[in-house]
Design an enzyme around this catalytic site. Structure first.
Site, PDB file in Angstrom:
ATOM      1  N   ASP A 122       0.851  -1.194   0.000  1.00  0.00           N
ATOM      2  CA  ASP A 122       0.000   0.000   0.000  1.00  0.00           C
ATOM      3  C   ASP A 122       0.886   1.243   0.000  1.00  0.00           C
ATOM      4  OD1 ASP A 122       0.849  -0.703   2.513  1.00  0.00           O
ATOM      5  OD2 ASP A 122      -1.147  -0.865   3.382  1.00  0.00           O
ATOM      6  N   GLU A 160      -5.504   3.507   3.855  1.00  0.00           N
ATOM      7  CA  GLU A 160      -5.998   4.119   5.100  1.00  0.00           C
ATOM      8  C   GLU A 160      -7.412   4.652   4.920  1.00  0.00           C
ATOM      9  OE1 GLU A 160      -4.534   3.782   7.836  1.00  0.00           O
ATOM     10  OE2 GLU A 160      -2.454   3.370   7.339  1.00  0.00           O
TER      11      GLU A 160
END
Ligand SMILES: CC(=O)N[C@@H](CCC[C@H](N)C(=O)O)C(=O)O
Length: 371
Positions: A69, A128
């Site tokens: 990520d 997130e």
């Protein structure tokens, strides 16, 4: 990349954290790093602010996926680094600078020495929030390059460098963001009886939320409701006509998260009556649990032992990861990589030890070669 180059790459990425789906500089940096690699075996495609790189295998019978990520958090950095974030109020406080660097290090090795199978390295945006994994899985590109198995790592500040941890089955929780807005009649601070104070309503709502966990959820199940932000009003001597709570719900059982939401809504209805106000609830993004495939975890454990890294059996954690959506579709696993930081994930002073970068690259490369 040797240890020094990995550290430099991590520091460069650390300086430019960007929030979900705004990772433009990050994407440019990654594309440039990928362009510097030998290109014969690579196909590079972008997806929104992310990148997918296919390393074409020599004689492929399957495709292995590895996901990193790439987004940062809205946190103001407080480390004493000389290479602090240059983006005010944004920080790689969840280790995604490490995740990207390790993925680049692995990609470099595979580009030079490909394996028989295809490998797809995924640089995924918006972990997130608002969540990049789900729309990515649904994309044409992902479906075209769809891996047969997939894995990913997350840094673990509480584990020493040279240690990894995971487990078969449930590793991370089901999550839902939680945004609650209160609207009522504000007024003069001296005349509370003529108003409906939304600061009072919202703050007592926070305490009541904790009673959902302690009194409504079956004690044999687990749930967390965290309110991470409260705001309301605009000046000290005016009773606030609005207030907002921002938080997250976590449960280990996907059914319980729906029950918790139902309880929050019931509570809100009662509050609307007793506080003569309007309450609106938004659940933002929701992540499915991370559930590891037992066979691949066992295979990974063997690689861990071969590479001299220490294995620690994990406990399930209340952290969330949209990688859970990938594991819902494709067998694989996620593991924790020890980085030994005195401050934890989402802390403004998170300082993972950079020696862990090389451990990560060696281990991920070996895992891919052993699969
Ligand atoms: C590993 C990690 O820390 N992940 C985040 C994921 C956040 C999901 C979403 N924004 C939420 O807060 O529910 C986490 O906070 O666990």
């Amino acid at each position: 990349m040797n240890a020094e180059a990995l550290i430099q790459t991590r520091r460069n990425l650390h300086q430019i954290p960007e929030l979900g789906f705004n990772e433009l500089k990050t994407q440019q940096y990654l594309l440039k790093s990928i362009a510097d690699l030998p290109q014969e075996n690579l196909t590079v495609k972008t997806w929104k602010t992310g990148i997918l790189v296919k390393v074409n295998g020599k004689n492929p019978s399957k495709t292995i996926g590895y996901r990193a990520d790439i987004d940062g958090l809205p946190i103001t950095e407080e480390t004493d680094y000389s290479f602090q974030s240059i983006h005010e109020g944004q920080m790689h406080a969840c280790g995604h600078d490490f995740h990207m660097t390790i993925a680049l290090g692995v990609l470099e090795r595979l580009a030079r020495y490909p394996i028989n199978d295809n490998v797809v390295i995924i640089f995924q945006p918006a972990e997130e929030g608002p969540g990049g994994a789900l729309p990515l899985i649904e994309s044409k590109l992902f479906q075209e390059w769809r891996p047969d198995l997939i894995f990913a790592l997350h840094i673990a500040p509480e584990l020493p460098v040279g240690t990894v941890s995971s487990k078969a089955g449930l590793l991370f929780a089901n999550t839902s963001e939680l945004f609650i807005d209160f609207r009522g009649k504000g007024g003069h601070a001296a005349y509370p009886h003529l108003t409906k104070d939304m600061v009072v309503a919202a703050s007592s709502f926070v305490s009541q939320l904790q009673q959902i966990v302690s009194r409504r959820v079956d004690p044999l199940e687990s749930a967390v409701i965290t309110i991470g932000k409260i705001e309301g009003g605009f000046v000290q001597n005016v009773i606030a006509e609005r207030a907002r709570l921002e938080g997250t719900i976590r449960t280990l059982n996907p059914m319980i998260i729906d029950e918790v939401k139902q309880e929050i809504e019931t509570l809100a209805k009662g509050y609307e009556i007793s506080n003569d106000c309007i309450i609106s609830i938004d659940y933002g993004s929701n992540y499915y649990q991370v559930f590891n495939d037992e066979t691949y975890v066992d295979l990974f454990k063997e690689t861990v032992q071969q590479t001299g890294v220490t294995w620690k059996e994990a406990r399930a954690a209340m952290t969330g990861e949209d990688f859970g959506y990938m594991l819902k579709e494709i067998p694989g696993f996620m593991f924790w990589l020890g980085v030994d930081s005195p401050y934890g994930l989402h802390h403004s002073k998170l300082q993972p030890k950079e020696e862990a970068l090389l451990t990560g690259v060696n281990l991920v490369e070996s895992t891919i070669r052993n699969m």
